[in-house]
Design a protein around this motif. Structure first.
Motif, short mmCIF file in Angstrom:
data_model
loop_
_atom_site.label_atom_id
_atom_site.label_comp_id
_atom_site.label_asym_id
_atom_site.label_seq_id
_atom_site.Cartn_x
_atom_site.Cartn_y
_atom_site.Cartn_z
N LEU A 174 118.05 84.65 92.44
CA LEU A 174 116.70 85.13 92.08
C LEU A 174 116.73 86.61 91.72
O LEU A 174 116.04 87.05 90.80
CB LEU A 174 115.73 84.87 93.24
CG LEU A 174 115.39 83.41 93.47
CD1 LEU A 174 114.65 83.22 94.79
CD2 LEU A 174 114.54 82.86 92.31
N ARG A 175 117.53 87.37 92.44
CA ARG A 175 117.64 88.80 92.20
C ARG A 175 118.25 89.07 90.82
O ARG A 175 117.82 89.97 90.10
CB ARG A 175 118.52 89.40 93.29
CG ARG A 175 118.90 90.85 93.15
CD ARG A 175 118.05 91.67 94.07
NE ARG A 175 118.50 93.05 94.14
CZ ARG A 175 118.25 93.94 93.20
NH1 ARG A 175 117.58 93.58 92.11
NH2 ARG A 175 118.65 95.18 93.33
N SER B 134 116.31 85.76 87.79
CA SER B 134 114.94 85.30 87.62
C SER B 134 114.04 86.43 87.15
O SER B 134 114.43 87.59 87.11
CB SER B 134 114.40 84.76 88.95
OG SER B 134 113.96 85.82 89.76
N LEU C 254 111.84 87.63 88.80
CA LEU C 254 111.60 88.52 89.94
C LEU C 254 112.54 89.73 89.91
O LEU C 254 112.16 90.84 90.23
CB LEU C 254 111.79 87.78 91.26
CG LEU C 254 110.96 86.51 91.46
CD1 LEU C 254 111.21 85.93 92.83
CD2 LEU C 254 109.48 86.80 91.25
N LEU D 61 107.29 82.97 96.44
CA LEU D 61 108.18 83.74 95.56
C LEU D 61 107.40 84.40 94.44
O LEU D 61 107.68 85.53 94.04
CB LEU D 61 109.27 82.83 94.97
CG LEU D 61 110.35 82.37 95.93
CD1 LEU D 61 111.27 81.36 95.25
CD2 LEU D 61 111.15 83.55 96.46
N PHE D 62 106.39 83.68 93.93
CA PHE D 62 105.59 84.26 92.86
C PHE D 62 104.85 85.51 93.34
O PHE D 62 104.54 86.40 92.55
CB PHE D 62 104.59 83.23 92.32
CG PHE D 62 103.90 83.67 91.05
CD1 PHE D 62 104.58 83.67 89.84
CD2 PHE D 62 102.58 84.09 91.06
CE1 PHE D 62 103.96 84.08 88.67
CE2 PHE D 62 101.94 84.50 89.89
CZ PHE D 62 102.65 84.49 88.69
N VAL E 280 106.13 87.90 94.96
CA VAL E 280 106.97 89.08 94.70
C VAL E 280 106.59 89.67 93.34
O VAL E 280 106.48 90.88 93.17
CB VAL E 280 108.47 88.68 94.69
CG1 VAL E 280 109.34 89.92 94.47
CG2 VAL E 280 108.86 87.98 95.99
N ARG E 281 106.34 88.77 92.38
CA ARG E 281 105.97 89.21 91.04
C ARG E 281 104.53 89.75 91.00
O ARG E 281 104.27 90.81 90.47
CB ARG E 281 106.10 88.03 90.08
CG ARG E 281 105.67 88.31 88.67
CD ARG E 281 106.05 87.11 87.79
NE ARG E 281 105.36 87.11 86.51
CZ ARG E 281 105.74 87.80 85.44
NH1 ARG E 281 106.81 88.58 85.52
NH2 ARG E 281 105.08 87.74 84.32
N GLY F 24 111.05 95.69 96.00
CA GLY F 24 110.97 94.26 95.68
C GLY F 24 112.08 93.45 96.30
O GLY F 24 111.85 92.37 96.85
N LEU G 125 111.67 90.37 98.95
CA LEU G 125 112.26 89.06 98.66
C LEU G 125 113.21 88.64 99.78
O LEU G 125 113.18 87.48 100.23
CB LEU G 125 113.00 89.11 97.31
CG LEU G 125 113.80 87.87 96.93
CD1 LEU G 125 112.90 86.65 96.79
CD2 LEU G 125 114.56 88.11 95.61
N HIS H 185 106.26 78.36 85.70
CA HIS H 185 105.43 78.76 86.82
C HIS H 185 104.24 77.80 86.85
O HIS H 185 103.21 78.05 86.22
CB HIS H 185 104.95 80.21 86.68
CG HIS H 185 106.06 81.21 86.65
ND1 HIS H 185 105.88 82.52 86.29
CD2 HIS H 185 107.38 81.10 86.96
CE1 HIS H 185 107.05 83.17 86.36
NE2 HIS H 185 107.97 82.32 86.77
#
Lengths: 307, 307
Positions: free
Chosen positions: A174-175, A178, A180, A215-216, A218-219, A232, A236, B148
């Motif tokens: 993810l880091r 993605s 994010l 997770l969303f 984080v965004r 961030g 996460l 999403h």
């Protein structure tokens, strides 16, 4: 004796003294995943790392991915519950320039939804913990944080069962890959304890919303200017570790281990993160043990007469 | 009127007739994320796609990431609950060769753990669904599967709230960048309905083990030879969609929408996957609507007098 902690991405060789103490440690990047499943490459890796340890006749004892499908040679899994004897029964010997290298098996148990759960290498760390702290043997819950974290039940001196959580790998993909990650700065030096704990608390208090939903956050927190770019990654990390603790502590309760000792085994910095997160879940007493593989290899050498 | 459905990765321009019917549709890869936040690049994208639609004086109406922070110009979010009027109040006009392009806002609501939840573009699809099926307006639960996914509450003709699930993005990063992807063949043509449903059922029956735990099952089932390489991606897809449904259906219940109509909005093939998964969760009646953005743009043009 000589012990080999031979994982996917690294090889650690150690000479152990008569009491199990590490006399010498050498490390290389010749992990099992880099050696293409070819015996000659495993031989060459030992040639390169410990040429001067070649003299002597006692077998070398090796744990980890070296015994996987794409390792030196495949060693089957021992089924839980399992003790040292069960592991040694399935060990497979290979040859290094006329010397025996004994490859230890991994462990298998029944996981959720009929899927098997698997480990290779962590069983040796668990046995090392029992060697270093014998009081854990009757009953304990051991947590080995990492790419694929393991929650392990110790019962009557055996590994009763375990559950894997892919926390570290989720964090990495993810880091790096993605949407994010684009909201995070590369600078991870300035870790934010506050953002980490905010992520842990979000998982603890609202985890039923589901990890893919949180997770969303984080965004959206980043877009709303309520989470700094530099923080961030810590948020996460807290969110993912918090979700691991939700599931792991429920697993512990389901296994009847709520009152048993809780220990963290792994890198001190990572164990420290988990300890902080556990405290937020009302578990302030999780002590950490590090570098238990040598003690595990030493313990396993005992019944097999490798020392 | 001319409507623009301008997302991150694509631009779809449509001429709509007096009843909202699509007279002509053109599409390009000039998505907002490819245009570096520069107005002149957005102008050039329209120049390239619809040079011959330039005549006329009515404003063009645009939804999606074109109004984001890195879009043509940033348009603020309208807060839920919100109706058409709320959206139009916040719209921002930009200039394309002397013609007005009206950029619609996105929607914002309170998500889990104090994180805001956000959408840009889906609100127009939701309004399109209400246009095409007015019976949904009093109360409905709309699911828009995708990178999403959005679960949307419609109440009294307004968007009451919503929840995002990063299902599609998790699938993509795990498939392409994690250890799980290495156990999958590139061939996704031969989709396995059985492996997909096995993944959905695993999430439904054992989801409390946690997604990061069940993800490891994709690997362990593969290593144990109980999941074929060709089926890994379908099992993973089922697992992720199953976890979305666990959280989404709980969200629906918490919003008091259990008895309300349930609709899927999106690509027919993806809606079909969700419908099969919903049936396994005891929800066999989720009908699908596709391509609702044109009807949404047409509906939004009405109160603003763009037609």
């Amino acid at each position: 004796m000589i012990g080999l902690d031979w994982g996917s991405t690294s090889l650690r060789a150690m000479r152990l003294g008569p009491g199990g103490e590490v006399l010498e440690l050498r490390q290389s990047a010749a992990g099992a995943s880099t050696l293409h499943g070819r015996a000659e490459e495993f031989v060459a890796a030992l040639d390169a790392l410990i040429p001067d340890w070649h003299a002597g006749s006692a077998p070398l004892l090796a744990c980890g991915m070296v015994g996987s499908q794409h390792g030196w040679r495949e060693v089957p899994y021992a089924d839980c519950p399992a003790d040292e004897a069960a592991l040694l029964r399935l060990a497979v010997d290979v040859d290094w320039r006329g010397r025996t290298v004994r490859l230890l098996p991994g462990l298998r148990c029944n996981g959720a939804a009929g899927a098997p759960d698997l480990m290779r290498g962590e069983e040796t760390q668990v046995l090392g913990a029992l060697q270093l702290e014998p009081a854990l043997a009757p009953q304990a819950c051991l947590v080995l944080p990492g790419t694929h974290s393991k929650w392990v039940q110790v019962q009557d001196g055996r590994v009763g069962g375990f559950a894997t959580q892919m926390t570290g790998e989720l964090f990495a993909v993810l880091r790096q890959h993605s949407v994010l990650g684009r909201l995070m700065t590369a600078d991870t030096a300035a870790a934010s304890a506050e953002a980490f704990e905010q992520g842990v608390a979000a998982a603890r208090d609202h985890g039923e919303a589901g990890l893919p939903n949180q997770l969303f956050g984080v965004r959206s927190l980043g877009l709303a200017g309520r989470l700094a770019l530099a923080d961030g990654a810590d948020y996460l990390s807290g969110l993912l570790i918090g979700h691991e603790l939700r599931a792991g502590l429920a697993w512990r309760a389901a296994r009847g281990l709520r009152g048993a000792a809780l220990r963290l085994i792994g890198e001190p910095a990572l164990c420290e993160r988990y300890a902080r997160a556990l405290a937020l879940f009302g578990e302030p007493d999780a002590q950490a043990l590090s570098n238990t593989a040598p003690a595990g290899l030493w313990r396993l050498a005992q019944p097999g007469g490798l020392r």
